[in-house]
Design an enzyme around this catalytic site. Structure first.
Site, PDB file in Angstrom:
ATOM      1  N   VAL A  14      22.787 -29.454 -46.515  1.00 59.81           N
ATOM      2  CA  VAL A  14      23.124 -28.827 -45.226  1.00 59.81           C
ATOM      3  C   VAL A  14      22.438 -29.574 -44.075  1.00 59.81           C
ATOM      4  CG1 VAL A  14      23.153 -26.689 -43.907  1.00 59.81           C
ATOM      5  CG2 VAL A  14      23.426 -26.601 -46.379  1.00 59.81           C
ATOM      6  N   ALA A  43      11.522 -32.234 -41.597  1.00 64.17           N
ATOM      7  CA  ALA A  43      10.628 -32.179 -42.760  1.00 64.17           C
ATOM      8  C   ALA A  43      11.454 -32.247 -44.045  1.00 64.17           C
ATOM      9  CB  ALA A  43       9.811 -30.893 -42.742  1.00 64.17           C
ATOM     10  N   GLU A 190      23.674 -23.717 -55.599  1.00 71.50           N
ATOM     11  CA  GLU A 190      22.280 -23.594 -55.180  1.00 71.50           C
ATOM     12  C   GLU A 190      21.419 -24.512 -56.044  1.00 71.50           C
ATOM     13  OE1 GLU A 190      21.264 -21.509 -52.505  1.00 71.50           O
ATOM     14  OE2 GLU A 190      23.429 -21.606 -52.335  1.00 71.50           O
ATOM     15  N   LYS A 205      24.575 -12.380 -49.882  1.00 66.86           N
ATOM     16  CA  LYS A 205      25.505 -12.440 -48.739  1.00 66.86           C
ATOM     17  C   LYS A 205      26.130 -11.070 -48.474  1.00 66.86           C
ATOM     18  CE  LYS A 205      26.623 -17.252 -49.742  1.00 66.86           C
ATOM     19  NZ  LYS A 205      27.432 -18.114 -50.606  1.00 66.86           N
TER      20      LYS A 205
HETATM   21  P1  NAP Z   1      19.120 -29.053 -50.674  1.00 67.42           P
HETATM   22  O1  NAP Z   1      20.217 -30.053 -50.662  1.00 67.42           O
HETATM   23  O2  NAP Z   1      18.337 -28.863 -51.925  1.00 67.42           O
HETATM   24  O3  NAP Z   1      18.137 -29.412 -49.462  1.00 67.42           O
HETATM   25  C1  NAP Z   1      16.869 -28.804 -49.304  1.00 67.42           C
HETATM   26  C2  NAP Z   1      16.073 -29.668 -48.354  1.00 67.42           C
HETATM   27  O4  NAP Z   1      14.806 -29.072 -48.114  1.00 67.42           O
HETATM   28  C3  NAP Z   1      15.782 -31.075 -48.906  1.00 67.42           C
HETATM   29  O5  NAP Z   1      15.898 -32.021 -47.878  1.00 67.42           O
HETATM   30  C4  NAP Z   1      14.330 -30.986 -49.380  1.00 67.42           C
HETATM   31  O6  NAP Z   1      13.652 -32.217 -49.306  1.00 67.42           O
HETATM   32  C5  NAP Z   1      13.773 -30.028 -48.337  1.00 67.42           C
HETATM   33  N1  NAP Z   1      12.595 -29.311 -48.808  1.00 67.42           N
HETATM   34  C6  NAP Z   1      12.486 -28.499 -49.882  1.00 67.42           C
HETATM   35  N2  NAP Z   1      11.232 -28.021 -49.980  1.00 67.42           N
HETATM   36  C7  NAP Z   1      10.549 -28.540 -48.946  1.00 67.42           C
HETATM   37  C8  NAP Z   1       9.202 -28.435 -48.496  1.00 67.42           C
HETATM   38  N3  NAP Z   1       8.318 -27.673 -49.148  1.00 67.42           N
HETATM   39  N4  NAP Z   1       8.828 -29.098 -47.384  1.00 67.42           N
HETATM   40  C9  NAP Z   1       9.713 -29.873 -46.704  1.00 67.42           C
HETATM   41  N5  NAP Z   1      11.018 -30.007 -47.074  1.00 67.42           N
HETATM   42  C10 NAP Z   1      11.421 -29.355 -48.180  1.00 67.42           C
HETATM   43  O7  NAP Z   1      19.677 -27.599 -50.289  1.00 67.42           O
HETATM   44  P2  NAP Z   1      20.946 -27.262 -49.383  1.00 67.42           P
HETATM   45  O8  NAP Z   1      22.155 -27.154 -50.237  1.00 67.42           O
HETATM   46  O9  NAP Z   1      20.961 -28.138 -48.209  1.00 67.42           O
HETATM   47  O10 NAP Z   1      20.602 -25.751 -48.959  1.00 67.42           O
HETATM   48  C11 NAP Z   1      19.676 -25.487 -47.954  1.00 67.42           C
HETATM   49  C12 NAP Z   1      19.780 -24.006 -47.555  1.00 67.42           C
HETATM   50  O11 NAP Z   1      21.086 -23.739 -47.078  1.00 67.42           O
HETATM   51  C13 NAP Z   1      19.555 -23.029 -48.707  1.00 67.42           C
HETATM   52  O12 NAP Z   1      18.940 -21.875 -48.202  1.00 67.42           O
HETATM   53  C14 NAP Z   1      20.959 -22.711 -49.171  1.00 67.42           C
HETATM   54  O13 NAP Z   1      21.061 -21.454 -49.788  1.00 67.42           O
HETATM   55  C15 NAP Z   1      21.672 -22.680 -47.836  1.00 67.42           C
HETATM   56  N6  NAP Z   1      23.104 -22.933 -47.896  1.00 67.42           N
HETATM   57  C16 NAP Z   1      23.603 -23.949 -48.625  1.00 67.42           C
HETATM   58  C17 NAP Z   1      24.958 -24.177 -48.626  1.00 67.42           C
HETATM   59  C18 NAP Z   1      25.587 -25.290 -49.409  1.00 67.42           C
HETATM   60  O14 NAP Z   1      26.822 -25.313 -49.517  1.00 67.42           O
HETATM   61  N7  NAP Z   1      24.822 -26.196 -49.977  1.00 67.42           N
HETATM   62  C19 NAP Z   1      25.808 -23.347 -47.875  1.00 67.42           C
HETATM   63  C20 NAP Z   1      25.247 -22.307 -47.135  1.00 67.42           C
HETATM   64  C21 NAP Z   1      23.900 -22.103 -47.142  1.00 67.42           C
HETATM   65  P3  NAP Z   1      14.119 -33.465 -50.228  1.00 67.42           P
HETATM   66  O15 NAP Z   1      15.472 -33.870 -49.682  1.00 67.42           O
HETATM   67  O16 NAP Z   1      13.093 -34.514 -49.990  1.00 67.42           O
HETATM   68  O17 NAP Z   1      14.184 -32.945 -51.631  1.00 67.42           O
HETATM   69  N1  HSE Z   2      25.894 -21.872 -53.420  1.00 61.46           N
HETATM   70  C1  HSE Z   2      26.630 -21.268 -52.343  1.00 61.46           C
HETATM   71  C2  HSE Z   2      28.065 -21.079 -52.768  1.00 61.46           C
HETATM   72  C3  HSE Z   2      26.547 -22.122 -51.119  1.00 61.46           C
HETATM   73  O1  HSE Z   2      28.468 -21.676 -53.776  1.00 61.46           O
HETATM   74  O2  HSE Z   2      28.783 -20.324 -52.124  1.00 61.46           O
HETATM   75  C4  HSE Z   2      27.160 -21.488 -49.893  1.00 61.46           C
HETATM   76  O3  HSE Z   2      26.409 -20.398 -49.473  1.00 61.46           O
END
Ligand code: NAP
Ligand code: HSE
Length: 450
Positions: A14, A43, A190, A205
């Protein structure tokens, strides 16, 4: 032009999507808003990791405090996930009076009340459009567009990963594990995918949507939650034969008031009765004629029935980098405009209203059911099953049994008339103990959208 400085905590799926989208459409947003959005710090955990977005190394840090405490950062964008450090990040930013944008539904679901209370205390704004249904602006719909409605019924496909898996299992006969791996590769799942497939992400959600709709914060432990792990291709195929598609649904439904007690207590007389609301997540048979049945792959859709507007439907990509980034951009625009105009809590993040509502236990909810039993094909099996159902006063509306060979274990599909969930669970426990029944019965609710 006025500039608003953003500090991102998280630069993954994201976070990377947000940086890329700002690079692509930042100038357009600036011309629309009269404010320029600029990322000044990000970060991450690992500085060496290859990233979706090009980020100058001078913006990167591994210490989230450097983002939150940087006096130049006006809006902290929490995109790291999880509920422990993320909570510290959000609370620390709010306490400094900074605006916070988060996509973290797990965090809001578990700690929403505390975070909203801190935002109110600090006079800060907390925005969370991306926390529900990816690119669909459903939070704005409930908080702003439908503010003049009581929400009577909300039904949604709100987990992209599960919908992707169920769609590919149905349309391509794909295997659960293979499709889950693909959903992970595409950035839908996730970090801990059991949150998706066991229904918890959808529950987070749906809890947020129920809270906004009914004015009391619904916690995850109050939500009856089932996932899709136990579903087999067989169930998807039988459902299709019967004219249904299986979807993981989130349901928020106002239930009729219980019958009034004969004598009114002088204490409760005159008070508004608390609303009883079903809030649940479970796989359900959706009639193929209903629009939710044709929402496929990582798309989400939410139907909302308001007492003034009637039925509405919101559809779009529910997961993934760009769809989610679009909702984060919407929050960033609101944050930038609120900063520009000095408005604090113009649209309050969450307001309790209408007194105390309550979540109705699913045991009391009445529905129809699809039941799959694996039984020994021998005389008398149906009679034994039908006797147990009749004793529980539960009616069968139809039975399907594919032709098998005597003595073999075969599937039997029962379609069951309206019955309370508790009665149904009890009778299935009895049926499971019959010697002819060879595995745990699979029960899937048939959703009524009336
Ligand atoms: P992700 O790809 O795993 O990204 C997480 C990011 O946070 C990474 O850049 C990671 O660093 C960083 N991070 C984790 N722990 C950290 C720490 N202690 N200090 C500093 N940075 C840290 O996850 P994502 O899919 O982007 O999801 C992020 C959020 O959005 C979650 O809450 C998820 O539920 C929500 N979300 C996701 C989606 C989706 O479709 N993916 C949709 C809606 C909402 P590194 O890159 O170095 O590992
Ligand atoms: N893991 C979540 C999904 C990301 O599959 O819907 C979006 O919130």
């Amino acid at each position: 032009m006025q500039q608003v400085n953003l500090g991102l905590v998280g630069g993954g799926t994201v976070g990377g999507g947000v940086v890329n989208a700002l690079q692509r459409n930042g100038a357009l947003m600036a011309s629309r808003l009269g404010v320029e959005l600029r990322v000044v710090k990000v970060a991450v955990r690992d500085l060496k990791k290859a990233r979706l977005a090009t980020l100058s190394s001078r913006l990167l840090t591994t210490d989230w405090r450097q983002v939150v405490n940087d006096p130049a950062v006006q809006v902290v964008v929490e995109l790291m996930g999880g509920t422990t450090i993320a909570k510290e990040v959000v609370l620390a930013a709010l306490r400094l009076g900074k605006s916070v944008v988060t996509a973290n539904k797990a965090l809001l679901s578990a700690h929403g009340e505390e975070l909203f209370a801190e935002a109110a205390r600090s006079g800060a704004n907390l925005y969370y459009e991306a926390s529900v249904a990816g690119g669909i602006p459903i939070i704005k719909v409930l908080r702003e567009s439908l503010v003049g409605n009581r929400v009577l019924h909300l039904a949604g496909i709100v987990n992209g990963t599960c919908n992707y898996i169920l769609t590919r299992m149905k349309l391509e006969g794909a295997d659960f594990a293979d499709v889950l791996a693909e959903a992970q590769r595409l950035g839908y799942a996730e970090a801990e995918p059991s949150l998706d497939i066991d229904g918890h992400d959808a529950a987070h959600k749906v809890g947020i949507l129920a809270s906004l709709a009914h004015g009391f914060w619904v916690k995850p432990e109050q939500i009856h939650t089932e996932g899709i792990r136990h579903l087999s291709k067989l169930d998807l195929q039988f459902a299709a034969q019967l004219g249904y598609t299986i979807k993981l649904l989130g349901i928020v439904k106002s239930l009729p008031e219980p019958l009034p007690a004969k004598t009114k207590s002088p204490v409760t007389a005159g008070r508004r009765k608390s609303a009883r609301v079903q809030v649940s997540v479970y796989p359900a048979l959706v009639p193929n004629g209903h629009v939710l049945a044709s929402v496929n792959y990582a798309f989400n859709a939410i139907s909302v029935r308001g007492d003034v507007v009637g039925d509405t439907l919101f559809y779009g990509r529910g997961a993934g980098s760009e769809a989610t980034a679009s909702s984060v951009l919407s929050d960033l625009a609101d944050a930038a405009l609120d900063l520009k105009h000095g408005s604090i809590r113009r649209v309050p993040d969450f307001v309790a209203h209408d007194g105390q509502g309550q979540v109705c236990p699913l045991a009391e909810v009445v529905s129809r059911y699809y039941v799959r039993l694996m039984v020994l094909d021998q005389p008398g099996v149906f009679a034994r099953i039908a006797t147990l159902l009749a004793r529980a006063k539960i009616g069968i509306s139809s039975i399907i049994q594919p032709e098998g060979h005597a003595g073999e274990t075969v599937p039997v599909i029962l379609m069951i008339h309206d019955a309370p969930n508790l009665a149904m669970q009890r009778v299935l426990a009895q049926i499971a103990k019959l010697p002819d029944v060879k595995s745990k019965p699979v029960m899937i609710r048939v959703e009524a959208f009336d």
